[in-house]
Design an enzyme around this catalytic site. Structure first.
Site, PDB file in Angstrom:
ATOM      1  N   SER A 143       0.858  -1.188   0.000  1.00 28.85           N
ATOM      2  CA  SER A 143       0.000   0.000   0.000  1.00 28.85           C
ATOM      3  C   SER A 143       0.890   1.231   0.000  1.00 28.85           C
ATOM      4  O   SER A 143       2.067   1.173   0.388  1.00 28.85           O
ATOM      5  CB  SER A 143      -0.880   0.011   1.247  1.00 28.85           C
ATOM      6  N   TYR A 156      -2.585  -0.363  10.432  1.00 26.31           N
ATOM      7  CA  TYR A 156      -2.596  -0.688   9.004  1.00 26.31           C
ATOM      8  C   TYR A 156      -1.267  -0.325   8.359  1.00 26.31           C
ATOM      9  O   TYR A 156      -0.677  -1.124   7.622  1.00 26.31           O
ATOM     10  CB  TYR A 156      -3.739   0.070   8.330  1.00 26.31           C
TER      11      TYR A 156
END
Length: 276
Positions: A143, A156
């Site tokens: 990501s 995250y």
């Protein structure tokens, strides 16, 4: 790889979002896809879509946080297909944007179990099979939060930075082997990231998903195209989305200052998108 035709690929999280798009793209190029997902019915729906379009696929259930579950997946895949040439560790969950001081540690553990340990389990269990092939590809989906660590998604971002480090270490270790290791770092992608996240309270998922949907981003098919290009061209790194490209430049130019430079803009973006 010169061609994807005749190859066998395992795609985790293949029942929806980016994983579904990857399965379709690979199958459209002649790859047989083992679609693995925690939700077996979602995996079966993707398989039905692939086969109705003339492709070949099989559906499998797996909890990527479970080592035993992944070993069972390997047994099922090799019972259904002659070999594994490609592994895409795509399965992941999104965070509910929340300051770390207010985040239960159980949520952080759940995110790490799926986003990080899912990639570790998959790689550990399938890597011997990949190394036995004349050419093979290992793809881990990271990501842009593995390039730049924004506030309110600490767990995250931690998982995605760890996936990045894990992948880059593997790439160095496997240099000269038949296995190409590719890290894919998408930016904001139009998926049901919030709706499907088990660490977001059920009553907040829909409102967070509506807010997430308003953020500019790319379709899952754009990320899938990047994955396939990365496999074919043996690319070590694939960035998708203008946001990821911009953040990559910023963090390279100002590695020690980007937190201070981006704190206010990121805070404003989170507030605009999620009301944080």
């Amino acid at each position: 790889m010169r061609s994807l035709r005749g190859k066998v690929a395992v795609v985790t999280g293949g029942g929806s979002g980016i994983g579904r798009a990857i399965a379709h793209d690979l199958a459209g190029r002649g790859t047989t896809v083992a679609v693995a997902d925690l939700d077996l019915e979602s995996a079966k729906r993707v398989v039905a879509e692939v086969t109705s379009a003339g492709g070949r696929a099989s559906a499998h259930q797996v909890d990527v946080a479970s080592e035993a579950g992944f070993r069972t997946l390997r047994e099922e895949v090799l019972a259904a297909h002659p070999a594994v040439d490609i592994l895409v560790n795509n399965a992941g969950i999104g965070p509910g944007p929340k300051n770390f001081v207010d985040t239960p540690l159980s949520d952080v553990r759940r995110i790490l179990d799926i986003n990080l340990w899912g990639a570790i389990h998959g790689t550990s269990i399938f890597l011997p099979d990949l190394l036995a092939r004349p050419e093979a590809s290992l793809v881990n989906i990271g990501s842009y939060t593995g390039l730049m660590a924004p506030s309110a998604v600490v767990g995250y971002s931690t998982s995605k930075f760890a996936v990045r480090g894990f992948t880059e270490a593997l790439r160095m270790e496997l240099a000269g082997s038949p296995v190409t290791v590719t890290l894919v770092m998408p930016g904001v992608t139009k998926t049901a990231l919030m709706t499907n996240s088990p660490v977001i309270d059920a009553e907040h998922r829909e409102s967070l998903q509506r807010a997430f949907d308003k953020a500019p981003g790319v379709l899952p098919e754009v990320v899938a195209a990047g994955v396939v290009k990365g496999i074919l061209k043996r690319k070590p790194r694939v960035l998708t989305g203008k946001d990821t490209v911009a953040l990559d430049i910023i963090t390279r130019l100002a590695p020690g200052r980007y937190s201070a430079l981006l704190a206010k803009p990121m805070s404003a973006a989170l507030k605009k998108t999620f009301g944080q």
